[in-house]
Design an enzyme around this catalytic site. Structure first.
Site, short mmCIF file in Angstrom:
data_model
loop_
_atom_site.label_atom_id
_atom_site.label_comp_id
_atom_site.label_asym_id
_atom_site.label_seq_id
_atom_site.Cartn_x
_atom_site.Cartn_y
_atom_site.Cartn_z
N GLY A 86 18.55 11.92 144.02
CA GLY A 86 17.70 11.24 143.06
C GLY A 86 18.11 11.39 141.61
N PRO B 202 23.19 14.02 146.31
CA PRO B 202 23.36 12.91 145.36
C PRO B 202 24.04 11.71 146.02
CG PRO B 202 25.04 14.58 144.99
CD PRO B 202 24.14 15.12 146.07
N GLY B 203 23.49 10.54 145.80
CA GLY B 203 24.14 9.31 146.27
C GLY B 203 24.55 8.51 145.05
N ARG C 9 18.52 -5.09 143.23
CA ARG C 9 17.75 -4.04 142.56
C ARG C 9 16.91 -4.57 141.39
NH1 ARG C 9 19.62 -0.36 140.07
NH2 ARG C 9 18.02 1.16 140.52
N TYR D 209 13.25 -3.68 142.02
CA TYR D 209 12.74 -2.52 141.27
C TYR D 209 12.60 -2.79 139.78
CZ TYR D 209 14.94 -0.13 145.29
OH TYR D 209 15.35 0.25 146.52
N CYS E 140 18.19 -19.77 145.60
CA CYS E 140 17.05 -20.66 145.43
C CYS E 140 15.79 -19.82 145.23
CB CYS E 140 16.90 -21.56 146.63
SG CYS E 140 18.37 -22.53 146.86
N TYR F 201 23.61 1.16 145.96
CA TYR F 201 22.50 0.31 146.38
C TYR F 201 22.70 -1.16 146.03
CZ TYR F 201 20.60 4.94 146.93
OH TYR F 201 20.45 6.25 147.30
C1 LIG Z 1 17.98 8.22 149.07
C2 LIG Z 1 18.08 9.64 149.37
C3 LIG Z 1 19.00 10.44 148.69
C4 LIG Z 1 19.90 9.91 147.61
O1 LIG Z 1 19.21 9.43 146.51
P1 LIG Z 1 20.05 9.05 145.19
O2 LIG Z 1 19.00 8.52 144.27
O3 LIG Z 1 21.04 8.02 145.58
O4 LIG Z 1 20.70 10.29 144.71
C5 LIG Z 1 19.10 11.76 149.04
N1 LIG Z 1 18.33 12.29 150.02
C6 LIG Z 1 17.44 11.55 150.69
C7 LIG Z 1 16.63 12.18 151.76
C8 LIG Z 1 17.28 10.21 150.41
O5 LIG Z 1 16.38 9.47 151.07
#
Ligand SMILES: *Cc1c(COP(=O)(O)O)cnc(C)c1O
Length: 463
Positions: free
Chosen positions: A278, A321-322, A360, A364, A391, A421
Site C-alpha cells: 500500500g 509492495p506492489g 484507475r 478511483y 463509448c 494496476y
Molecule cells: C493489493 C495488496 C498489496 C499491494 O498493494 P500496493 O498498493 O500495490 O502496494 C499487498 N498485499 C495485499 C494483501 C494486497 O491485497
C-alpha cells in the site's frame, strides 16, 4: 507561438475553469524525475528516451498504445526494497499490480518473494520458475482447486481470510499429507489511503477477520488446534497509495497486541508479522513518496518498539509492495487523435487507448500527469483532458493536465506511473485490443506481453 491550430480553445492560464489542478508548470518540456521512470530523459532532438530507446522508434516498431517499462528501474526498485530491510524482513512483490513471466524472473533474480491471489497468478509465477516456497497465496475466496494446487505445489504460505477457509485449507492439507504454513489475515480497524487514515469503522469490508469482538483471537485458537496447519503469523494490509506512516503505526500496535494475547493464552510466540503493502508513489509532481529505506526503518522501529513494550521477541517482518515497485517504472505511450477545444472549459485530447488500458481514473478518480514526448514545444500551455476512444463519457485517462497548445494529431503523448494496476486491470471494452508491454533496457526493447490481436478476440468467441 502557434495559435492557429485551435482558434476557439482555451489557452491562457488566466482563463482556467474550476478543476483539480495546480498552475501550469514553468516548463512543459521538463519530465519530472519524480513521476517518470529512472532512465527517462530527452535526446538532442527533444524526443523522450527510456532505457536508451527513443519513444518514436518504440512507437514505430511496436505501435501505440503501449506500456513501456524501464527494466533497470524495476530491478533497482526491487533491489532497494530488498536492501532496505537487509536480511531482517521478507519482501513479497504483490503480483496483482502487474505480473508477467519476465517480471517473475526479475524478482527471482533480485531475491524477492511473490504474492499471488488467484490460480492464474500462481500459474504465471510457477511457469517462470519462481520457487513455490517463495510464493504467498492470498484472497478472500480461493477455490478448492486453487488451494489444492497451491498446497500441492508447496507454496510457502497461504494467508487465511475466513473461518471457513481455516477449515478448508486444513482439510486439503491433511488430504495431501502435508502441514501447510499459514498466516491469518486480520482487520485491525484501520484504513489508510493516500494522506489519511481512519481508525475504527473499517472492519466493514470483505477481507480479513476482524480483531474486534475477539474474532481474530478465535481464528488463531482454531488454527492452532489443526495439525495440518502451521500458523506462522498474523497478516494485516491497511490500504493503498499511503504516504503517512501513522496508519501502519496503529496497525502494528494492534497486531502486536494480538500476538501478546496469543502468547498469554497459548504460550506460543508467533514468529512472523506481515504488514502488507500500500505504499504510495508519485503520480503527479505534487506527490512526495518516501524512499524504501525510510519506510523500512519506520516499520522496523514501530514493530520493535511495540514488541519491547509487550515483552515479546520481535517477529520477522514481511511487507508486500506492489505499486511502489512497478508503478513508477512504466508509462503508457499514446498517439494523439482528435483534439476538441471547448470554449472557456478545456481542450479534449483523444488518444488511441483509454479506460480499457487505464481504468484507475474512472474507477478511483486517480490523478495522472501527461507530457508531449515526440518533440518539445515552446507553445503556451493549454488545459487539457486526456480521453480515450471508448463509448463512455467517463472514459478519461488524465482529468486535468497542461499540454502545449500546438499539440496536433499524430503527436505522441505519454502518461507516466502506469506500471501498476493498468495492464493488470486492462479490459477488452468495445473490443479494443489490450496493449503490449515493452521492456526497455540498455538500448534494447523487448516485448514481454504482446499486443492482443483480433485473432485473440475471435478465438474466445466460439460462435
Ligand atoms: C493489493 C495488496 C498489496 C499491494 O498493494 P500496493 O498498493 O500495490 O502496494 C499487498 N498485499 C495485499 C494483501 C494486497 O491485497
Amino acid at each position: 507561438m502557434s495559435r492557429s491550430a485551435h482558434p476557439a480553445g482555451p489557452r491562457h492560464a488566466d482563463v482556467l475553469p474550476e478543476g483539480h489542478y495546480s498552475a501550469p508548470p514553468a516548463d512543459l518540456n521538463v519530465l519530472d524525475p519524480k513521476v517518470w521512470a529512472q532512465t527517462v530523459s530527452r535526446d538532442a532532438d527533444g524526443v523522450a528516451t527510456v532505457g536508451g530507446m527513443d519513444v518514436k522508434s518504440i512507437a514505430e516498431q511496436y505501435g501505440t498504445p503501449a506500456y513501456v517499462l524501464d527494466e533497470a528501474d524495476f530491478r533497482a526498485r526491487a533491489r532497494a526494497w530488498r536492501g532496505a530491510f537487509g536480511g531482517d524482513a521478507d519482501v513479497f512483490y504483490a503480483g496483482k499490480a502487474f505480473l508477467s513471466r519476465a517480471v517473475v524472473r526479475w524478482l527471482h533474480e533480485e531475491g524477492l518473494n511473490l504474492d499471488v491471489c488467484s490460480g492464474g497468478e500462481l500459474a504465471t509465477a510457477l511457469s517462470a520458475g519462481m520457487p513455490a516456497e517463495r510464493i504467498a497465496f492470498h484472497g478472500n475466496n480461493k477455490s478448492v482447486e486453487e488451494i489444492r494446487r497451491a498446497i500441492g505445489e508447496g507454496v510457502g504460505r497461504i494467508v487465511l481470510d475466513s473461518f471457513q477457509e481455516i477449515v478448508r485449507v486444513a482439510h486439503i492439507a491433511r488430504e495431501l499429507g502435508t502441514r501447510q504454513r499459514v498466516q491469518i489475515r486480520i482487520t485491525v480497524g484501520v484504513e489508510a489511503h493516500t494522506h489519511e487514515f481512519i481508525a475504527t469503522a473499517h472492519e466493514d469490508q470483505k477481507f480479513g477477520i476482524p480483531l474486534a469482538g475477539g474474532q481474530a483471537a478465535e481464528a488463531v485458537r482454531r488454527a492452532l488446534q489443526l495439525d495440518s496447519l502451521e500458523l506462522i503469523g498474523i497478516h494485516s494490509h491497511i490500504g493503498s497509495q499511503i504516504f503517512d506512516m501513522s496508519g501502519f503505526e496503529v496497525a502494528a500496535h494492534r497486531v502486536v497486541g494480538l500476538l501478546k494475547d496469543v502468547r498469554d493464552e497459548h504460550g506460543v510466540e508467533l514468529p512472523e508479522i506481515d504488514l502488507g503493502g500500500g505504499l504510495g508513489i508519485a503520480y503527479t509532481s505534487d506527490d512526495d513518496p518516501r524512499e524504501p529505506h525510510e519506510i523500512a526503518k519506520a516499520l522496523t522501529e514501530i514493530v520493535t518498539r511495540e514488541c519491547e513494550a509487550a515483552k515479546l521477541r520481535t517477529p520477522r517482518i514481511s511487507v508486500e509492495p506492489g505499486r511502489a515497485i512497478v508503478g513508477p517504472t512504466a508509462f503508457t505511450l499514446y498517439e494523439v487523435g482528435t483534439i476538441k477545444p471547448l470554449d472557456g472549459l478545456r481542450t479534449y485530447v483523444s488518444v488511441d487507448g483509454g479506460m480499457s488500458d487505464n481504468i484507475r481514473t474512472a474507477l478511483y478518480d486517480a490523478e495522472y500527469s501527461v507530457a508531449l514526448v515526440s518533440r518539445t514545444s515552446d507553445a503556451e500551455p493549454m488545459l487539457a483532458r486526456i480521453v480515450g476512444k471508448h463509448c463512455e463519457s467517463g472514459d478519461i485517462v488524465v482529468k486535468d493536465a497542461f499540454l502545449p497548445s500546438d499539440l496536433a494529431p499524430g503527436d505522441l503523448v505519454a502518461v507516466p506511473a502506469t506500471g501498476a494496476y493498468c495492464r493488470s486491470m486492462a479490459s477488452n471494452y468495445n473490443h479494443v485490443l489490450r496493449p503490449p508491454v515493452i521492456a526497455v533496457h540498455d538500448g534494447e526493447a523487448r516485448v514481454i506481453v504482446r499486443r492482443e490481436t483480433e485473432e485473440d478476440l475471435l478465438r474466445l468467441d466460439v460462435g
